[in-house]
Design a protein around this motif. Structure first.
Motif, PDB file in Angstrom:
ATOM      1  N   THR A  92      -2.305  51.814 -10.825  1.00 14.42           N
ATOM      2  CA  THR A  92      -3.228  51.153 -11.745  1.00 14.42           C
ATOM      3  C   THR A  92      -2.797  49.720 -12.016  1.00 14.42           C
ATOM      4  O   THR A  92      -3.619  48.787 -11.992  1.00 14.42           O
ATOM      5  CB  THR A  92      -3.319  51.942 -13.066  1.00 14.42           C
ATOM      6  OG1 THR A  92      -3.801  53.265 -12.792  1.00 14.42           O
ATOM      7  CG2 THR A  92      -4.253  51.257 -14.043  1.00 14.42           C
ATOM      8  N   ALA A  93      -1.499  49.529 -12.274  1.00 12.31           N
ATOM      9  CA  ALA A  93      -1.000  48.187 -12.582  1.00 12.31           C
ATOM     10  C   ALA A  93      -1.059  47.268 -11.364  1.00 12.31           C
ATOM     11  O   ALA A  93      -1.244  46.053 -11.503  1.00 12.31           O
ATOM     12  CB  ALA A  93       0.424  48.263 -13.118  1.00 12.31           C
ATOM     13  N   VAL A 132       1.473  43.617 -16.045  1.00 11.83           N
ATOM     14  CA  VAL A 132       1.412  44.151 -17.409  1.00 11.83           C
ATOM     15  C   VAL A 132       1.827  43.090 -18.420  1.00 11.83           C
ATOM     16  O   VAL A 132       1.196  42.927 -19.474  1.00 11.83           O
ATOM     17  CB  VAL A 132       2.296  45.404 -17.547  1.00 11.83           C
ATOM     18  CG1 VAL A 132       2.397  45.841 -19.009  1.00 11.83           C
ATOM     19  CG2 VAL A 132       1.752  46.549 -16.691  1.00 11.83           C
ATOM     20  N   SER A 190       3.136  59.676 -11.101  1.00 13.54           N
ATOM     21  CA  SER A 190       2.212  59.071 -12.056  1.00 13.54           C
ATOM     22  C   SER A 190       1.318  58.073 -11.325  1.00 13.54           C
ATOM     23  O   SER A 190       1.716  57.500 -10.309  1.00 13.54           O
ATOM     24  CB  SER A 190       2.982  58.357 -13.173  1.00 13.54           C
ATOM     25  OG  SER A 190       2.134  57.533 -13.949  1.00 13.54           O
ATOM     26  N   ASP A 245       0.382  55.310 -12.854  1.00 12.12           N
ATOM     27  CA  ASP A 245       0.544  54.045 -13.584  1.00 12.12           C
ATOM     28  C   ASP A 245       0.831  52.868 -12.663  1.00 12.12           C
ATOM     29  O   ASP A 245       0.324  51.760 -12.878  1.00 12.12           O
ATOM     30  CB  ASP A 245       1.667  54.163 -14.618  1.00 12.12           C
ATOM     31  CG  ASP A 245       1.283  55.010 -15.822  1.00 12.12           C
ATOM     32  OD1 ASP A 245       0.093  55.374 -15.940  1.00 12.12           O
ATOM     33  OD2 ASP A 245       2.175  55.308 -16.644  1.00 12.12           O
ATOM     34  N   ARG A 260       3.647  50.922 -25.464  1.00 13.77           N
ATOM     35  CA  ARG A 260       3.250  51.831 -24.407  1.00 13.77           C
ATOM     36  C   ARG A 260       4.390  52.069 -23.415  1.00 13.77           C
ATOM     37  O   ARG A 260       5.196  51.175 -23.175  1.00 13.77           O
ATOM     38  CB  ARG A 260       2.034  51.279 -23.657  1.00 13.77           C
ATOM     39  CG  ARG A 260       1.611  52.171 -22.509  1.00 13.77           C
ATOM     40  CD  ARG A 260       0.278  51.841 -21.925  1.00 13.77           C
ATOM     41  NE  ARG A 260       0.029  52.703 -20.770  1.00 13.77           N
ATOM     42  CZ  ARG A 260      -1.013  52.584 -19.947  1.00 13.77           C
ATOM     43  NH1 ARG A 260      -1.906  51.642 -20.163  1.00 13.77           N
ATOM     44  NH2 ARG A 260      -1.159  53.397 -18.920  1.00 13.77           N
ATOM     45  N   THR A 261       4.424  53.261 -22.865  1.00 16.78           N
ATOM     46  CA  THR A 261       5.378  53.616 -21.824  1.00 16.78           C
ATOM     47  C   THR A 261       4.650  53.803 -20.497  1.00 16.78           C
ATOM     48  O   THR A 261       3.706  54.595 -20.419  1.00 16.78           O
ATOM     49  CB  THR A 261       6.136  54.902 -22.183  1.00 16.78           C
ATOM     50  OG1 THR A 261       6.857  54.712 -23.405  1.00 16.78           O
ATOM     51  CG2 THR A 261       7.125  55.278 -21.081  1.00 16.78           C
ATOM     52  N   TYR A 262       5.075  53.052 -19.488  1.00 12.82           N
ATOM     53  CA  TYR A 262       4.517  53.177 -18.145  1.00 12.82           C
ATOM     54  C   TYR A 262       5.507  53.951 -17.276  1.00 12.82           C
ATOM     55  O   TYR A 262       6.716  53.709 -17.336  1.00 12.82           O
ATOM     56  CB  TYR A 262       4.294  51.799 -17.512  1.00 12.82           C
ATOM     57  CG  TYR A 262       3.225  50.975 -18.170  1.00 12.82           C
ATOM     58  CD1 TYR A 262       1.934  50.922 -17.649  1.00 12.82           C
ATOM     59  CD2 TYR A 262       3.499  50.225 -19.310  1.00 12.82           C
ATOM     60  CE1 TYR A 262       0.940  50.144 -18.248  1.00 12.82           C
ATOM     61  CE2 TYR A 262       2.516  49.452 -19.922  1.00 12.82           C
ATOM     62  CZ  TYR A 262       1.244  49.424 -19.384  1.00 12.82           C
ATOM     63  OH  TYR A 262       0.275  48.651 -19.994  1.00 12.82           O
ATOM     64  N   HIS A 263       4.982  54.854 -16.467  1.00 11.36           N
ATOM     65  CA  HIS A 263       5.804  55.577 -15.504  1.00 11.36           C
ATOM     66  C   HIS A 263       5.467  55.039 -14.114  1.00 11.36           C
ATOM     67  O   HIS A 263       4.398  55.326 -13.579  1.00 11.36           O
ATOM     68  CB  HIS A 263       5.549  57.079 -15.586  1.00 11.36           C
ATOM     69  CG  HIS A 263       6.015  57.694 -16.869  1.00 11.36           C
ATOM     70  ND1 HIS A 263       5.274  57.644 -18.027  1.00 11.36           N
ATOM     71  CD2 HIS A 263       7.167  58.347 -17.181  1.00 11.36           C
ATOM     72  CE1 HIS A 263       5.929  58.246 -18.994  1.00 11.36           C
ATOM     73  NE2 HIS A 263       7.086  58.676 -18.516  1.00 11.36           N
ATOM     74  N   PHE A 264       6.364  54.236 -13.582  1.00 12.11           N
ATOM     75  CA  PHE A 264       6.126  53.600 -12.291  1.00 12.11           C
ATOM     76  C   PHE A 264       6.780  54.426 -11.184  1.00 12.11           C
ATOM     77  O   PHE A 264       8.006  54.400 -10.997  1.00 12.11           O
ATOM     78  CB  PHE A 264       6.662  52.170 -12.282  1.00 12.11           C
ATOM     79  CG  PHE A 264       5.767  51.185 -13.000  1.00 12.11           C
ATOM     80  CD1 PHE A 264       4.483  51.528 -13.399  1.00 12.11           C
ATOM     81  CD2 PHE A 264       6.214  49.905 -13.281  1.00 12.11           C
ATOM     82  CE1 PHE A 264       3.656  50.622 -14.049  1.00 12.11           C
ATOM     83  CE2 PHE A 264       5.390  48.985 -13.923  1.00 12.11           C
ATOM     84  CZ  PHE A 264       4.106  49.350 -14.311  1.00 12.11           C
ATOM     85  N   PHE A 324       9.038  50.290 -19.203  1.00  7.71           N
ATOM     86  CA  PHE A 324       8.733  50.526 -17.796  1.00  7.71           C
ATOM     87  C   PHE A 324       9.724  51.569 -17.287  1.00  7.71           C
ATOM     88  O   PHE A 324      10.877  51.247 -16.988  1.00  7.71           O
ATOM     89  CB  PHE A 324       8.877  49.236 -16.983  1.00  7.71           C
ATOM     90  CG  PHE A 324       7.901  48.151 -17.349  1.00  7.71           C
ATOM     91  CD1 PHE A 324       6.537  48.336 -17.182  1.00  7.71           C
ATOM     92  CD2 PHE A 324       8.354  46.942 -17.855  1.00  7.71           C
ATOM     93  CE1 PHE A 324       5.632  47.328 -17.506  1.00  7.71           C
ATOM     94  CE2 PHE A 324       7.463  45.925 -18.178  1.00  7.71           C
ATOM     95  CZ  PHE A 324       6.100  46.119 -18.015  1.00  7.71           C
TER      96      PHE A 324
END
Length: 286
Positions: free
Chosen positions: A267-268, A183, A262, A264, A192-196, A137
């Protein structure tokens, strides 16, 4: 079963609040140093695992029966990187199926002024080398930190920082914690890498304009010179390490390190993150 480290901190609390709303407390564990500070978690049915990042035996005990671990990064201690390594090693020894880590959303980790941030990417490298399935994250600068940078009397003094015209895609820590929980509740762990980040990047001029609009008091931003800003902090008795880190944060902002946006987080969350104005109302209690 999901283990949250740093469970009584701000981010750990935000993650657990969402987890408790969406899954059984019997599926949750919290690594805490002081069980008294976690009495409310225990009362809700969360399993407390007493220990710390420096206590290897306690980490081994904490990992028993755990499928997923959220490693919330440590603070600014000199041995924080080794503390991260200790948690990774314990997770590997216990056969944990998924290790998630709270890293940082920065444009170019190889060109950071704030060397404190480098340990996040060293931790990522160590996790990848461990062979554990992982989730990273990468979090933008918390909008919650704005009052720390602008000072408590911002409505009277305005904003004076050495950040140039750099922008930050701020997001609330509580929304990041909610998104992480969402997540973690998914079944897979797919490296996976999320960009918050927030949905837009803002300059300190934008912050000043938002404060002006919300309060009716004119707030201006002045881009200070780093050397003069550091000298002023020194005159006020601010410790050298705090000066160095503040200048590092501001220099990276001025270089665009925090400006990447991003989708991300949206989406999350299943919705758009709060706007700058909404977030400022929250963190400045306006």
């Amino acid at each position: 079963m999901i283990l949250i480290t740093g469970a009584t901190g701000h981010l750990g609390t935000a993650v657990l609040q969402t987890l408790l709303q969406k899954t059984s407390a019997s599926q949750l564990a919290a690594l805490v140093r002081d069980e008294h500070k976690a009495a409310d978690l225990q009362a809700q049915g969360v399993s407390l695992r007493l220990g710390s990042y420096n206590d290897l035996a306690s980490l081994d005990r904490a990992m028993q029966g755990i499928n997923k671990v959220l490693l919330i990064s440590g603070g600014g201690e000199d041995d924080a990187l080794q503390q991260h390594y200790n948690v990774v090693d314990a997770a590997k020894r216990a056969g944990v199926q998924c290790l998630a880590y709270t890293s940082r959303a920065l444009k170019d980790p190889s060109a950071l002024a704030n060397q404190l941030m480098v340990r996040h990417f060293q931790t990522e490298d160590y996790i990848q080398a461990s062979g554990l399935a992982y989730i990273f994250f990468r979090n933008i600068l918390y909008l919650d930190t704005l009052p720390l940078f602008t000072g408590p009397n911002v409505l009277e003094t305005g904003i004076r920082l050495p950040a140039g015209q750099g922008k930050v895609a701020y997001a609330l820590r509580s929304e990041m914690g909610e998104a992480m929980a969402n997540v973690l509740l998914q079944a897979d762990c797919v490296n996976r890498t999320y960009h918050f980040t927030g949905s837009e990047a803002y300059s300190f001029d934008d912050v000043a304009a938002a404060l002006t609009s919300l309060t009716g008091k004119e707030v201006r931003y002045t881009a200070a010179e780093p050397a003069a800003f550091a000298a002023n902090m020194q005159q006020r008795g601010v410790p050298a390490v705090a000066i160095e880190r503040t200048i590092g944060f501001m220099t990276d902002i001025s270089h665009g390190q925090e400006a990447e946006v991003s989708s991300d987080l949206a989406t999350a969350l299943g919705r758009q993150p709060v706007s700058l104005a909404e977030g400022i109302k929250t963190v400045y209690k306006l």
